[in-house]
Motif scaffolding. Structure first.
Motif, PDB file in Angstrom:
ATOM      1  N   PRO A 222       0.838  -1.198   0.000  1.00 17.75           N
ATOM      2  CA  PRO A 222       0.000   0.000   0.000  1.00 17.75           C
ATOM      3  C   PRO A 222       0.873   1.248   0.000  1.00 17.75           C
ATOM      4  N   THR A 223       0.362   2.289  -0.593  1.00 17.56           N
ATOM      5  CA  THR A 223       1.060   3.568  -0.595  1.00 17.56           C
ATOM      6  C   THR A 223       0.067   4.671  -0.265  1.00 17.56           C
ATOM      7  N   VAL A 224       0.522   5.685   0.460  1.00 17.13           N
ATOM      8  CA  VAL A 224      -0.342   6.797   0.859  1.00 17.13           C
ATOM      9  C   VAL A 224       0.351   8.113   0.525  1.00 17.13           C
ATOM     10  N   TRP A 225      -0.442   9.133   0.319  1.00 19.86           N
ATOM     11  CA  TRP A 225       0.086  10.460   0.061  1.00 19.86           C
ATOM     12  C   TRP A 225      -0.936  11.489   0.502  1.00 19.86           C
ATOM     13  N   SER A 226      -0.456  12.706   0.683  1.00 15.69           N
ATOM     14  CA  SER A 226      -1.345  13.806   1.047  1.00 15.69           C
ATOM     15  C   SER A 226      -1.964  14.363  -0.228  1.00 15.69           C
ATOM     16  N   ALA A 227      -3.283  14.183  -0.361  1.00 16.88           N
ATOM     17  CA  ALA A 227      -3.986  14.632  -1.554  1.00 16.88           C
ATOM     18  C   ALA A 227      -4.580  16.026  -1.373  1.00 16.88           C
ATOM     19  N   GLY A 228      -4.357  16.638  -0.234  1.00  9.19           N
ATOM     20  CA  GLY A 228      -4.879  17.979  -0.004  1.00  9.19           C
ATOM     21  C   GLY A 228      -4.937  18.301   1.474  1.00  9.19           C
ATOM     22  N   CYS A 229      -4.660  19.543   1.826  1.00 10.06           N
ATOM     23  CA  CYS A 229      -4.715  19.954   3.225  1.00 10.06           C
ATOM     24  C   CYS A 229      -4.970  21.457   3.298  1.00 10.06           C
ATOM     25  N   ASP A 230      -5.800  21.848   4.234  1.00  6.25           N
ATOM     26  CA  ASP A 230      -6.063  23.269   4.467  1.00  6.25           C
ATOM     27  C   ASP A 230      -6.428  23.451   5.934  1.00  6.25           C
ATOM     28  N   THR A 231      -5.823  24.424   6.585  1.00  5.55           N
ATOM     29  CA  THR A 231      -6.138  24.718   7.980  1.00  5.55           C
ATOM     30  C   THR A 231      -6.469  26.201   8.114  1.00  5.55           C
ATOM     31  N   HIS A 232      -7.275  26.490   9.106  1.00  8.08           N
ATOM     32  CA  HIS A 232      -7.659  27.880   9.359  1.00  8.08           C
ATOM     33  C   HIS A 232      -7.928  28.045  10.853  1.00  8.08           C
ATOM     34  N   GLY A 233      -7.180  28.928  11.473  1.00  9.01           N
ATOM     35  CA  GLY A 233      -7.383  29.236  12.883  1.00  9.01           C
ATOM     36  C   GLY A 233      -7.795  30.687  13.054  1.00  9.01           C
ATOM     37  N   ALA A 234      -8.927  30.907  13.656  1.00  9.46           N
ATOM     38  CA  ALA A 234      -9.477  32.263  13.724  1.00  9.46           C
ATOM     39  C   ALA A 234      -9.003  33.035  14.943  1.00  9.46           C
ATOM     40  N   ASP A 235      -8.708  32.363  16.034  1.00  6.53           N
ATOM     41  CA  ASP A 235      -8.432  33.037  17.294  1.00  6.53           C
ATOM     42  C   ASP A 235      -7.075  32.592  17.816  1.00  6.53           C
ATOM     43  N   LEU A 236      -6.070  33.471  17.750  1.00  9.12           N
ATOM     44  CA  LEU A 236      -4.719  33.165  18.209  1.00  9.12           C
ATOM     45  C   LEU A 236      -4.334  34.113  19.335  1.00  9.12           C
ATOM     46  N   HIS A 237      -3.895  33.531  20.443  1.00  4.61           N
ATOM     47  CA  HIS A 237      -3.411  34.334  21.573  1.00  4.61           C
ATOM     48  C   HIS A 237      -1.980  33.915  21.870  1.00  4.61           C
ATOM     49  N   MET A 238      -1.092  34.900  22.053  1.00  6.95           N
ATOM     50  CA  MET A 238       0.310  34.577  22.317  1.00  6.95           C
ATOM     51  C   MET A 238       0.813  35.407  23.489  1.00  6.95           C
ATOM     52  N   GLU A 239       1.730  34.808  24.253  1.00  4.85           N
ATOM     53  CA  GLU A 239       2.306  35.464  25.425  1.00  4.85           C
ATOM     54  C   GLU A 239       3.775  35.077  25.536  1.00  4.85           C
ATOM     55  N   PHE A 240       4.646  36.125  25.563  1.00  3.52           N
ATOM     56  CA  PHE A 240       6.091  35.902  25.609  1.00  3.52           C
ATOM     57  C   PHE A 240       6.557  35.798  27.055  1.00  3.52           C
ATOM     58  N   HIS A 241       7.669  35.049  27.224  1.00  4.38           N
ATOM     59  CA  HIS A 241       8.287  34.886  28.538  1.00  4.38           C
ATOM     60  C   HIS A 241       9.796  35.026  28.394  1.00  4.38           C
ATOM     61  N   ARG A 242      10.416  35.566  29.464  1.00  7.04           N
ATOM     62  CA  ARG A 242      11.858  35.768  29.552  1.00  7.04           C
ATOM     63  C   ARG A 242      12.321  36.857  28.585  1.00  7.04           C
ATOM     64  N   GLY A 243      13.543  37.309  28.788  1.00  8.77           N
ATOM     65  CA  GLY A 243      14.113  38.356  27.951  1.00  8.77           C
ATOM     66  C   GLY A 243      13.309  39.647  28.049  1.00  8.77           C
ATOM     67  N   TYR A 244      13.252  40.352  26.959  1.00 10.76           N
ATOM     68  CA  TYR A 244      12.460  41.584  26.898  1.00 10.76           C
ATOM     69  C   TYR A 244      11.017  41.263  26.527  1.00 10.76           C
ATOM     70  N   SER A 245      10.455  40.312  27.244  1.00  7.90           N
ATOM     71  CA  SER A 245       9.127  39.827  26.878  1.00  7.90           C
ATOM     72  C   SER A 245       8.068  40.923  26.982  1.00  7.90           C
ATOM     73  N   TRP A 246       8.280  41.908  27.899  1.00  3.35           N
ATOM     74  CA  TRP A 246       7.262  42.942  28.041  1.00  3.35           C
ATOM     75  C   TRP A 246       7.132  43.771  26.768  1.00  3.35           C
ATOM     76  N   ILE A 247       8.277  43.924  26.036  1.00  2.00           N
ATOM     77  CA  ILE A 247       8.213  44.661  24.778  1.00  2.00           C
ATOM     78  C   ILE A 247       7.453  43.853  23.727  1.00  2.00           C
ATOM     79  N   TYR A 248       7.807  42.557  23.653  1.00  5.29           N
ATOM     80  CA  TYR A 248       7.189  41.720  22.615  1.00  5.29           C
ATOM     81  C   TYR A 248       5.701  41.508  22.875  1.00  5.29           C
ATOM     82  N   ASN A 249       5.338  41.504  24.146  1.00  5.04           N
ATOM     83  CA  ASN A 249       3.913  41.366  24.443  1.00  5.04           C
ATOM     84  C   ASN A 249       3.138  42.593  23.974  1.00  5.04           C
TER      85      ASN A 249
END
Length: 510
Positions: A164-191
């Motif tokens: 048997p053989t398999v392959w990716s015949a198609g892929c699509d992703t969509h994320g509507a709500d992204l939250h990010m939070e930095f830590h360490r370093g100059y994280s307050w600037i990046y936040n």
């Protein structure tokens, strides 16, 4: 009458049950295999419930695979209005949580299967390094993406060599709500800059999820390319379970054809065509047997099973051919291997009624019987039972006090039998019944042998002792060679003309 010792008790079936076991040997082997060059010996139909089982199992496996550290090597830059260009590097990623509860897995017609995911949630953390002008910094960031949607199609085919053989015949992703939070370093600037970065990172993360899926499918395809398409059953036989061609997919089911021929270890001896044989009942042989396409409409089940498996009589007959040509269908029976109650004992005194000269020449001497199949057993599936013809020879020897074996006579013993295979969870068993027996004298060194009397007594002995003992052993069954952790739930077995149909649900317990 004293009971037989333990070693003798263990040897008894090898003598009295030989004719019965000769039939059932290929039946048991055939419970796991497949077929010839054009028509399949085994055909499997995957239903929608199979996909539901695969979806749950696959998501668990996917989550366990993804919830590890992965190399990412993600780089990019962003031009800020006041501070200049921010360049960042994300070398690795760790996925802590992946929820894909709202998902469906369906057949993709003519392709394979398709996965649809809605309202998924993923939480991950990544290490990062960044440079803003002359300032260099590093740290980590936590990301949470909610309302993630994914659509992926997995193609399934055959590589031309049965793998048997398999392959990716198609892929699509969509994320509507992204939250990010930095830590360490100059994280307050990046936040402070996080709202500006989220759109770019969301696009790249959506793209990266599909790339991760592609890499996983490529690894799976590599494994499948090196997968064995034959398995050794014992010292005599192996089975060819390669694909005969690409699986066929509709919107309702998947159709998989396996070759499934049983062949001799170390060789690949193609089984010749079998001709109809009638001794004493004609057995129509039409090999290979064409299987129903699409799904048989009269499946004897109360609900749609996860798996439907059709095993043709070609499988059983290829097993019989292999064991016959390998010389495995041979047994030597001595006088101490028969039950004391068996009406025909292997001593010259007991055989006097059939061959008077035998007792005259060798008074009350032990005898030995050498049994072998002189032709391949033939089997066929019918709605009422599995029918078989056995063709065996039996040579009787007198065992002299000095252990010399003197040939006495040679007989052909041909029989017709019927069998009823059964299946219980992961074990296959059955029952057998003797429907006809014929004994013919081939040669004799001790004068004529009364074969009709011998035939009658042998029928009685097999009916009284051999068949019941064989059925006792057969009802216990033997385990099916299923992958570790996989079990058949509520298996049902029915005989059709030319094939045996097994319907079952599946359960996996690691």
């Amino acid at each position: 009458m004293s009971s037989a010792p333990a070693s003798r008790s263990q040897d008894q079936p090898r003598g009295t049950l030989w004719l019965c076991l000769l039939l059932l040997l290929p039946i048991y082997v055939s419970a796991t295999v497949s077929s010839p060059s054009t028509n399949p010996g085994i055909k499997a139909w995957l239903t929608q419930r199979t996909l539901e089982f695969g979806r749950r199992f696959g998501l668990e496996l996917l989550q366990s695979m993804l919830q590890k550290e992965h190399e990412l090597n993600l780089t990019g830059s962003y031009n800020t209005p006041l501070l200049g260009t921010l360049t960042y590097t994300v070398p690795r990623i760790r996925i802590h949580e992946l929820q894909m509860n709202e998902s469906t897995l369906d057949f993709a017609e003519d392709v394979g299967v398709k996965l649809m995911v809605q309202h998924a949630r993923i939480q991950l953390s990544v290490d990062w390094a960044a440079q803003l002008g002359a300032i260099q910094d590093s740290g980590s960031v936590e990301l949470r993406m909610q309302d993630l949607a994914m659509a992926a199609v997995l193609g399934v085919s055959e590589d031309g060599s049965g793998h048997p053989t398999v392959w990716s015949a198609g892929c699509d992703t969509h994320g509507a709500d992204l939250h990010m939070e930095f830590h360490r370093g100059y994280s307050w600037i990046y936040n402070l800059l996080a709202p500006l970065l989220q759109r770019t990172l969301r696009q790249q993360l959506n793209k990266e999820l599909c790339l991760m899926l592609h890499r996983g499918i490529d690894r799976l395809d590599t494994v499948l390319k090196h997968m064995k398409v034959s398995t050794q059953l014992d010292t005599f036989a192996a089975i060819d379970h390669s694909l005969l061609g690409p699986p066929a997919f509709t919107e309702e089911y998947g159709d998989i054809a396996l070759k499934g021929e049983i062949f001799r270890v170390g060789t690949y001896q193609q089984r010749p065509s079998a001709l109809p044989v009638g001794l004493p009942v004609a057995l129509p042989m039409a090999l290979p047997v064409a299987l129903p396409t699409p799904l048989p409409m009269t499946v004897p089940v109360a609900h749609e099973p996860m798996l439907l498996l059709a095993v043709t009589e070609f499988v059983a007959n290829s097993a019989a051919f292999t064991y016959f040509t390998a010389g495995a269908l041979r047994r030597n029976i001595s006088s101490n291997m028969l039950p004391r109650q068996f009406p025909l004992q292997l001593r010259t005194k007991s055989m006097e009624v059939f061959s008077p000269q035998l007792q005259e020449r060798y008074p009350d001497q032990p005898m030995e019987l050498h049994l072998w199949a002189h032709r391949q057993p033939l089997l066929s599936f019918h709605p009422d039972a599995l029918h078989g013809s056995l063709f065996s020879s039996a040579e009787a020897f007198v065992v002299l006090p000095n252990a010399t074996r003197v040939p006495a006579f040679l007989l052909d013993i041909d029989a017709n039998v019927t069998g009823k295979p059964t299946i219980t969870r992961n074990r296959v068993g059955g029952t057998v019944r003797l429907t006809g027996l014929r004994v013919t004298q081939v040669a004799s060194n001790v004068g004529p042998v009364e074969v009709k009397r011998l035939e009658t007594l042998l029928k009685f002995g097999l009916w009284l002792f051999g068949v019941p003992q064989a059925n006792k052993w057969l009802r216990a069954g033997i385990p099916l060679p299923l992958p570790h952790g996989l079990s058949l739930i509520r298996p049902r077995l029915s005989l059709q003309r030319g094939f045996m149909l097994i319907a079952a649900d599946l359960q996996y317990e690691p």
